[in-house]
Design a protein around this motif. Structure first.
Motif, PDB file in Angstrom:
ATOM      1  N   ALA A  21       0.826  -1.217   0.000  1.00  0.00           N
ATOM      2  CA  ALA A  21       0.000   0.000   0.000  1.00  0.00           C
ATOM      3  C   ALA A  21       0.854   1.259   0.000  1.00  0.00           C
ATOM      4  O   ALA A  21       0.476   2.285  -0.578  1.00  0.00           O
ATOM      5  N   ALA A  22       2.029   1.180   0.636  1.00  0.00           N
ATOM      6  CA  ALA A  22       2.921   2.337   0.705  1.00  0.00           C
ATOM      7  C   ALA A  22       3.679   2.567  -0.595  1.00  0.00           C
ATOM      8  O   ALA A  22       4.288   3.627  -0.776  1.00  0.00           O
ATOM      9  N   GLY A  23       3.681   1.568  -1.486  1.00  0.00           N
ATOM     10  CA  GLY A  23       4.326   1.756  -2.780  1.00  0.00           C
ATOM     11  C   GLY A  23       5.312   0.690  -3.182  1.00  0.00           C
ATOM     12  O   GLY A  23       5.934   0.794  -4.245  1.00  0.00           O
ATOM     13  N   ALA A  24       5.471  -0.366  -2.360  1.00  0.00           N
ATOM     14  CA  ALA A  24       6.377  -1.454  -2.726  1.00  0.00           C
ATOM     15  C   ALA A  24       5.740  -2.364  -3.767  1.00  0.00           C
ATOM     16  O   ALA A  24       4.520  -2.538  -3.787  1.00  0.00           O
ATOM     17  N   SER A  25       6.577  -2.947  -4.602  1.00  0.00           N
ATOM     18  CA  SER A  25       6.102  -3.929  -5.580  1.00  0.00           C
ATOM     19  C   SER A  25       6.300  -5.355  -5.086  1.00  0.00           C
ATOM     20  O   SER A  25       5.589  -6.272  -5.500  1.00  0.00           O
ATOM     21  N   LEU A  26       7.305  -5.537  -4.228  1.00  0.00           N
ATOM     22  CA  LEU A  26       7.630  -6.832  -3.634  1.00  0.00           C
ATOM     23  C   LEU A  26       7.909  -6.602  -2.158  1.00  0.00           C
ATOM     24  O   LEU A  26       8.176  -5.469  -1.731  1.00  0.00           O
TER      25      LEU A  26
END
Length: 345
Positions: free
Chosen positions: A312-317
């Motif tokens: 949700a904060a912007g990580a893809s993995l």
């Protein structure tokens, strides 16, 4: 329900001793073909990041398997990718023991391992014997510098390791953020980082031509950064067209563990107390990078919701290590399900 019982046994032992026994146990279970006794089934949730195809976005962070000795056994627990290391050009013993401490009441660990490893050649021999990468698994190799290499020559160690691991790795993680190697974090400063990234990207281009394949480079950074430093790092990641950023390593902060046994030990703090700090760094990076460089979120993941919060904060993995120690293999499936549920929702 097996792991909670095993954990009682392991937690009665010295932390580093327990680690060695635990890894031997994971190998035994895998060799016996009964990893299903520890692992749960995972939802199908493939994702493409850094030009690589991951069967699910939940990975094992570097540090658990420093020498790449347990890759196949760990992969059998359901991880979408495995990161081994940190590895250095030459073998080194690391810091004196004891150097690994549990803060059980806070689901945390403090370590000052100091990049203990058997050296890059040994890691490569172990990785080549594993089936995981040969069968299409995503294997990250985390590289660092030897403790006695002067910081002014640190790039030499990173370039040496990059050259050696390039053909064996799905991606290479550049660790400049461990708090347990003297002056290492100085490499996160603007001028030093600019020079290091430039050298690494030049080497990557040369190696891509030499080997006929492009291996992504990801930078692993610390959580103990001011907003201005995060912005400066993001600018350099974009400028040098880095393929990924891993946020974050352990913290020097002791917020959330004050007064706990072992809280005053030197080293990096990981586990639940790191969650808010590391996730905040992911969010700030996501804003600064504007989608140009993917983020691997790591730090403080103890339950599925923590993993979903990184996404949700912007990580893809996502990756974890300390959470695996406290929760065992069930955390892999729980994190994968939480992320898949968030995407579906």
């Amino acid at each position: 329900m097996i792991y909670p019982l095993l954990r009682k046994f392991f937690f009665a032992l010295d932390a580093e001793t327990a680690h060695g026994i635990g890894m031997a146990g994971v190998d035994f279970v895998n060799a016996a073909g009964v990893s299903c006794l520890l692992a749960r089934s995972l939802p199908a949730d493939p994702v493409r990041v850094m030009g690589l195809d991951f069967p699910n976005p939940v990975g094992l962070a570097a540090g658990l398997d420093k020498n790449g000795e347990h890759v196949d056994a760990l992969a059998a627990l359901g991880f979408g990718f495995i990161e081994v290391g940190t590895v250095t050009p030459r073998p080194q013993p690391g810091n004196p023991r004891p150097r690994l401490f549990r803060l059980t009441d806070r689901q945390a660990i403090i370590n000052r391992m100091g990049f203990n490893n058997d050296g890059v050649e040994k890691l490569l021999a172990n990785v080549s014997a594993a089936k995981f990468a040969r069968w299409g698994g995503v294997l990250g190799i985390n590289i660092g510098k030897n403790f006695d290499t002067p910081i002014a020559r640190a790039a030499d160690d990173y370039l040496f390791c990059l050259d050696r691991v390039y053909s064996a790795a799905s991606y290479v993680a550049v660790n400049i953020s461990s708090p347990n190697t003297t002056n290492l974090r100085e490499l996160q400063r603007d001028d030093a980082l600019d020079a290091l990234l430039g050298s690494l990207k030049e080497a990557q281009a040369r190696l891509a031509d030499q080997h006929g394949k492009y291996v992504p480079l990801a930078l692993k950074i610390a959580p103990d950064l001011e907003d201005q430093q995060i912005q400066a790092i993001a600018d350099l990641l974009r400028q040098h067209r880095m393929d990924g950023v891993i946020a974050t390593n352990t913290t020097l902060s002791r917020a959330g563990v004050e007064g706990q046994r072992h809280a005053d030990e030197a080293g990096g703090l990981s586990g639940a107390p790191l969650l808010a700090m590391s996730t905040a760094v992911v969010g700030k990076l996501a804003t600064a990078l504007a989608g140009e460089v993917p983020i691997i979120g790591v730090g403080g993941i103890i339950k599925g919701a923590d993993a979903a919060a990184k996404i949700a904060a912007g990580a893809s993995l996502v990756q974890f290590y300390t959470g695996f120690i406290y929760r065992g293999p069930e955390l892999v499936a729980e994190a994968a399900a939480a992320i898949a549920g968030r995407r579906a929702g």
